[in-house]
Design a protein around this motif. Sequence first.
Motif, mmCIF file in Angstrom:
data_model
loop_
_atom_site.group_PDB
_atom_site.id
_atom_site.type_symbol
_atom_site.label_atom_id
_atom_site.label_comp_id
_atom_site.label_asym_id
_atom_site.label_seq_id
_atom_site.Cartn_x
_atom_site.Cartn_y
_atom_site.Cartn_z
ATOM 1 N N ARG A 140 145.230 -38.272 -5.591
ATOM 2 C CA ARG A 140 143.811 -38.040 -5.859
ATOM 3 C C ARG A 140 143.699 -36.641 -6.437
ATOM 4 O O ARG A 140 143.932 -35.665 -5.740
ATOM 5 N N GLY A 169 146.619 -34.971 -2.289
ATOM 6 C CA GLY A 169 145.503 -34.301 -2.940
ATOM 7 C C GLY A 169 146.080 -33.264 -3.886
ATOM 8 O O GLY A 169 146.913 -32.449 -3.491
ATOM 9 N N SER A 206 142.696 -41.578 -8.552
ATOM 10 C CA SER A 206 141.306 -41.203 -8.817
ATOM 11 C C SER A 206 141.226 -39.740 -9.228
ATOM 12 O O SER A 206 142.151 -38.968 -8.994
ATOM 13 N N PRO A 238 147.365 -40.796 -11.440
ATOM 14 C CA PRO A 238 146.390 -40.618 -10.351
ATOM 15 C C PRO A 238 145.650 -41.901 -10.009
ATOM 16 O O PRO A 238 145.375 -42.717 -10.885
ATOM 17 N N VAL A 277 149.409 -40.096 0.720
ATOM 18 C CA VAL A 277 148.211 -39.725 -0.009
ATOM 19 C C VAL A 277 148.397 -38.256 -0.356
ATOM 20 O O VAL A 277 148.731 -37.444 0.511
ATOM 21 N N GLU A 314 149.678 -42.216 -3.373
ATOM 22 C CA GLU A 314 148.338 -42.384 -3.932
ATOM 23 C C GLU A 314 147.827 -40.980 -4.222
ATOM 24 O O GLU A 314 147.526 -40.217 -3.299
#
Length: 167
Positions: free
Chosen positions: A76, A14, A164, A162, A12, A74
Motif C-alpha cells: 500500500r 506500507g 493501492s 502496489p 502487508v 500486499e
Amino acid sequence: MGLKNLFKKDYVIGLDIGSSSIKIAQFIKKEGSLSFVRADLKEIGRALDEETREKEISSAIKYLFNGINAKKAEVRAAINCPQTAIKKVTAPYMPKSELRQGINLEAKNYFPFGIDQSILDFEILGDIVEKGVRKYEVLVGVCPITTVNKYLKVLEKAGIKPASFVS
C-alpha cells in the motif's frame, strides 16, 4: 496447495514515498491480524530533473525491499502530491452500483479545481439520516492521472506492484 494459497499475501507493507525520504513498514499476517516486522527509511536527494528523481526513488525502494519477497506482499503506497485532495461529502442514498456515477457527476462541486485529468475513488464511511432522509457519508479522493502513472512506472522499475495508492 490449493489456488487460494497460491495467491495468498503473507505480508502487508506500507510504503511512503515522500519528498525527501522513502519509508517502509512491514507487517506479517498472523491469525487474522497484523504483527509488526520492521520499519526502515532511506533519504533521497532533491534532484533538479524528474528523470534523476525517479531513479533515486526507484533505487531507494529497491534498497528498502532488499530481502522481502514483493510477490508475497500486499503493498500500500502513499505518494506525495500537492494536487491530490480528499473530501468527506454527503451523497444521496442510491443503489451502490449507481453511486460511482453519481459521485463522478457531482465531483466538480467537491473540489476547487478541475478533476477531468484525475483519477477519482471513494469509500462509503456509513449511512446517516439528515432531516429524516437517509444518505451516505462518503470519503472522495482525487489524484492527477499523470502522478499515478509516474509512480506506477517508478514502482514497476523497482519490481513492486502496489495493491493501492494513498495520497
